[in-house]
Motif scaffolding. Structure first.
Motif, mmCIF file in Angstrom:
data_model
loop_
_atom_site.group_PDB
_atom_site.id
_atom_site.type_symbol
_atom_site.label_atom_id
_atom_site.label_comp_id
_atom_site.label_asym_id
_atom_site.label_seq_id
_atom_site.Cartn_x
_atom_site.Cartn_y
_atom_site.Cartn_z
ATOM 1 N N GLN A 287 -14.071 9.962 13.781
ATOM 2 C CA GLN A 287 -12.606 9.465 14.252
ATOM 3 C C GLN A 287 -12.957 9.172 15.890
ATOM 4 O OE1 GLN A 287 -10.160 8.629 12.384
ATOM 5 N NE2 GLN A 287 -11.470 9.190 10.563
ATOM 6 N N PHE A 288 -13.404 10.279 16.655
ATOM 7 C CA PHE A 288 -13.369 10.201 18.150
ATOM 8 C C PHE A 288 -14.480 9.059 18.582
ATOM 9 C CE2 PHE A 288 -14.712 11.502 22.180
ATOM 10 C CZ PHE A 288 -13.874 11.422 22.825
ATOM 11 N N GLY A 289 -15.700 9.117 17.835
ATOM 12 C CA GLY A 289 -16.809 8.321 18.286
ATOM 13 C C GLY A 289 -17.710 9.026 19.049
ATOM 14 N N TYR A 290 -18.795 8.297 19.705
ATOM 15 C CA TYR A 290 -19.653 8.797 20.453
ATOM 16 C C TYR A 290 -19.751 8.847 22.008
ATOM 17 C CZ TYR A 290 -21.727 9.831 15.854
ATOM 18 O OH TYR A 290 -22.118 10.160 14.639
ATOM 19 N N ARG A 291 -18.570 8.685 22.536
ATOM 20 C CA ARG A 291 -18.494 8.609 24.077
ATOM 21 C C ARG A 291 -18.965 9.628 24.498
ATOM 22 N NH1 ARG A 291 -13.926 5.456 22.232
ATOM 23 N NH2 ARG A 291 -13.670 3.426 23.584
ATOM 24 N N LEU A 292 -18.877 10.963 24.140
ATOM 25 C CA LEU A 292 -19.642 12.046 24.664
ATOM 26 C C LEU A 292 -20.645 12.434 23.859
ATOM 27 C CD1 LEU A 292 -16.227 14.029 25.504
ATOM 28 C CD2 LEU A 292 -17.761 12.630 27.085
ATOM 29 N N GLY A 293 -21.332 11.564 23.296
ATOM 30 C CA GLY A 293 -22.588 11.831 22.360
ATOM 31 C C GLY A 293 -22.068 12.866 21.171
ATOM 32 N N ARG A 294 -23.190 13.634 20.558
ATOM 33 C CA ARG A 294 -22.798 14.358 19.530
ATOM 34 C C ARG A 294 -22.098 15.535 19.637
ATOM 35 N NH1 ARG A 294 -26.465 16.693 17.932
ATOM 36 N NH2 ARG A 294 -28.111 16.618 19.180
ATOM 37 N N ILE A 295 -20.976 15.922 18.966
ATOM 38 C CA ILE A 295 -20.018 17.187 19.194
ATOM 39 C C ILE A 295 -21.231 18.511 18.550
ATOM 40 C CG2 ILE A 295 -18.261 18.762 18.260
ATOM 41 C CD1 ILE A 295 -16.837 15.834 17.966
ATOM 42 N N THR A 296 -21.792 19.225 19.545
ATOM 43 C CA THR A 296 -22.817 20.339 19.075
ATOM 44 C C THR A 296 -22.077 21.568 18.987
ATOM 45 O OG1 THR A 296 -22.859 20.855 21.440
ATOM 46 C CG2 THR A 296 -24.383 19.124 20.599
ATOM 47 N N ARG A 297 -20.947 22.035 19.230
ATOM 48 C CA ARG A 297 -20.359 23.205 18.680
ATOM 49 C C ARG A 297 -18.919 23.210 18.555
ATOM 50 N NH1 ARG A 297 -21.546 28.452 22.543
ATOM 51 N NH2 ARG A 297 -20.711 30.212 21.170
ATOM 52 N N LEU A 298 -18.475 24.131 17.671
ATOM 53 C CA LEU A 298 -16.989 24.158 17.639
ATOM 54 C C LEU A 298 -16.635 25.645 17.226
ATOM 55 C CD1 LEU A 298 -14.383 22.094 16.418
ATOM 56 C CD2 LEU A 298 -15.052 23.077 14.186
ATOM 57 N N GLY A 299 -15.636 25.776 18.119
ATOM 58 C CA GLY A 299 -14.872 27.126 18.132
ATOM 59 C C GLY A 299 -13.886 27.242 16.813
ATOM 60 N N LYS A 300 -13.292 28.640 16.926
ATOM 61 C CA LYS A 300 -12.306 28.795 15.875
ATOM 62 C C LYS A 300 -11.302 27.822 15.819
ATOM 63 C CE LYS A 300 -9.528 32.610 14.049
ATOM 64 N NZ LYS A 300 -8.981 34.099 14.186
ATOM 65 N N ARG A 301 -10.686 27.486 14.768
ATOM 66 C CA ARG A 301 -9.742 26.400 14.647
ATOM 67 C C ARG A 301 -8.296 27.343 14.480
ATOM 68 N NH1 ARG A 301 -12.705 23.523 9.776
ATOM 69 N NH2 ARG A 301 -14.053 25.245 10.078
ATOM 70 N N PHE A 302 -7.401 26.590 14.863
ATOM 71 C CA PHE A 302 -5.934 27.117 14.875
ATOM 72 C C PHE A 302 -5.030 26.007 14.679
ATOM 73 C CE2 PHE A 302 -8.089 29.796 17.843
ATOM 74 C CZ PHE A 302 -7.592 31.066 17.406
ATOM 75 N N SER A 303 -3.807 26.118 13.876
ATOM 76 C CA SER A 303 -2.794 25.056 13.739
ATOM 77 C C SER A 303 -1.479 25.327 13.880
ATOM 78 C CB SER A 303 -3.234 24.390 12.248
ATOM 79 O OG SER A 303 -2.827 25.535 11.490
ATOM 80 N N TYR A 304 -0.628 24.378 14.072
ATOM 81 C CA TYR A 304 0.711 24.469 14.003
ATOM 82 C C TYR A 304 1.591 23.257 13.684
ATOM 83 C CZ TYR A 304 0.194 22.517 18.962
ATOM 84 O OH TYR A 304 0.219 21.667 20.210
ATOM 85 N N PRO A 305 2.754 23.209 13.068
ATOM 86 C CA PRO A 305 3.449 21.976 12.521
ATOM 87 C C PRO A 305 4.011 21.307 13.945
ATOM 88 C CG PRO A 305 4.514 23.873 12.323
ATOM 89 C CD PRO A 305 3.462 24.456 12.662
#
Length: 447
Positions: A287-305
């Motif tokens: 969805q975002f593309g590669y303007r910042l290259g590859r996404i290398t790491r992801l933290g904990k995910r949260f959500s809210y409506p």
């Protein structure tokens, strides 16, 4: 008959004891009487208390969660972008240097629509400012505000919550439950204030106690938030990317980290939250593309409506709602907290005027002036954010043409780009004293 020396001494002692008793009674009576009672000690409530300390008002803050508690909703794992206008307010509160030490400046904003040519760019240099805003993590911001608040004369009850509220002669009375998180030690206390400020968030208990109804417009979306790292440096660029799955926002953080907000249809949010890190990164990358290259790491995910919630009235007798208690916006334009900070600055103006002109702090006249002074800015930001959410956050292909047309026009027509820049920088509407760099003081030479 003349009094003996012993009788005179006894009479003097009785008078002294009576005077001391009167003083003690007055102290006990006045101890729970305040000019302003702020319910909610998060970002908005703490900032307001710090601002009002310049006016030498007697202020109390009531907050249900301890400052170190992970449960405190005001200072959770999210990051927010403080607009240029908000930073001007914090500069007037002498907090800007401390904030800049923990913040990441936004040098430019890049807005695009996946699969289409529409792109808009805003650059700080073109607008003659050092930064369009500053990105802060709420937990770090909380530490700064707590330390600043501790240096004021503000009374704090924490953890404590309001369990009852009623109008009294010239005041609003509050019954508060102390140590509200521990049933074995909790007790109650009564106090009263000329003005009560509800800064207790979008689920405001004070708003509910006052019987103030709200209007809610669901967006049928969920915001998924996380912190990530990318292959390439973000170079202090904030990205807003509109995609068929929903908008994706990347805000620059320190150490080349990025605060991500992905706004998706609520029917797919659960699945995205449950997939493993590699699969989530893969879908986000598409969805975002590669303007910042590859996404290398992801933290904990949260959500809210995501919903647009507005109070049908932001004032009542001796009561005013601020921040999310008054309006809770879609995060697409990042204006929710910044609008609340301008609420604070404007309320400071009218309370300063009340003190200078000897007007009751909770009078209907004063609160009406506050409402009128905030109406234009609020309606513009709320309507702009709602329209942007429905146009840009809607994945419908039917909206792709007007969406791209809007982005192209904003990029090439200076007047439209200027309007977007004013909204992003939080400098629209009436300029309060704090935004103009004037201290919130009773000294008339600063008028």
């Amino acid at each position: 008959m003349a009094l003996t020396s012993s009788q005179k001494m006894h009479q003097k002692l009785s008078q002294t004891l009576k005077l001391l008793c009167q003083k003690a009674t007055k102290l006990t009576t006045d101890e729970g009487v305040y000019d302003v009672a702020i319910v909610g000690g998060g970002m908005i409530g703490s900032s307001l208390a710090i601002a009002l300390s310049a006016l030498a008002l007697k202020v109390v803050v009531i907050e249900p969660y301890p400052q170190t508690s992970e449960l405190a909703p005001g200072f959770d794992a999210r990051a927010i972008a403080l607009s240029w206008g908000s930073m001007r307010i914090f500069k007037s509160l002498v907090l800007d240097k401390l904030i800049e030490e923990i913040a990441t400046p936004i040098s430019s904003i890049h807005v695009s629509d996946k699969g289409h040519l529409g792109i808009t760019r805003l650059k700080a240099k073109q607008l003659n400012v050092s930064a369009l805003g500053q990105v802060v993590e709420l937990a770090d911001m909380g530490k700064i505000l707590f330390k600043a608040l501790a240096k004021t004369n503000t009374k704090q009850y924490c953890p404590a919550k309001v369990v009852e509220m009623q109008l009294q002669d010239g005041y609003r009375g509050l019954s508060i439950e102390l140590d509200c998180l521990d049933s074995s030690t909790k007790s109650t206390l009564d106090l009263k204030a000329k003005l009560v400020v509800a800064a207790d968030g979008n689920q405001s208990a004070i708003r509910a106690m006052a019987g103030i109804e709200t209007t809610s417009k669901p967006y049928e979306q969920v915001a998924i938030i996380s912190t990530l790292e990318s292959q390439l440096a973000h170079n202090n660029v904030a990205f807003e990317r509109f995609t068929e799955s929903g908008p994706v926002a990347f805000l620059p953080l320190s150490s080349n980290r990025i605060s991500m907000v992905w706004m998706v249809d609520k029917t797919v949010s659960e699945a995205l939250l449950e997939v493993d890190e590699a699969e989530f990164i893969s879908q986000l990358q598409r969805q975002f593309g590669y303007r910042l290259g590859r996404i290398t790491r992801l933290g904990k995910r949260f959500s809210y409506p995501l919903n647009l919630v507005t109070a049908n009235s932001c004032t009542q007798s001796r009561l005013v709602l601020l921040g999310n208690a008054a309006q809770s916006l879609h995060p697409i334009a990042g204006q929710g907290f910044n609008l609340g900070i301008r609420d604070i600055a404007c309320l400071g103006d009218v309370l300063r005027k009340a003190l200078l002109e000897n007007i009751d702090l909770g009078s209907a006249e004063l609160l009406e002036e506050y409402v009128l002074s905030r109406s234009s800015d609020k309606s513009q930001v709320i309507n702009f954010t709602d329209a942007a959410a429905r146009l840009f956050a809607n994945p419908s292909k039917l909206l792709s043409v007007p969406r791209n047309t809007a982005l192209i026009m904003m990029n090439f027509i200076p007047e439209l780009r200027s309007h977007l820049a004013e909204a992003a920088m939080g400098i629209g509407g009436r300029q309060s004293r704090l935004v103009r760099g004037l201290p919130l003081t009773l000294n008339r030479r600063y008028n």
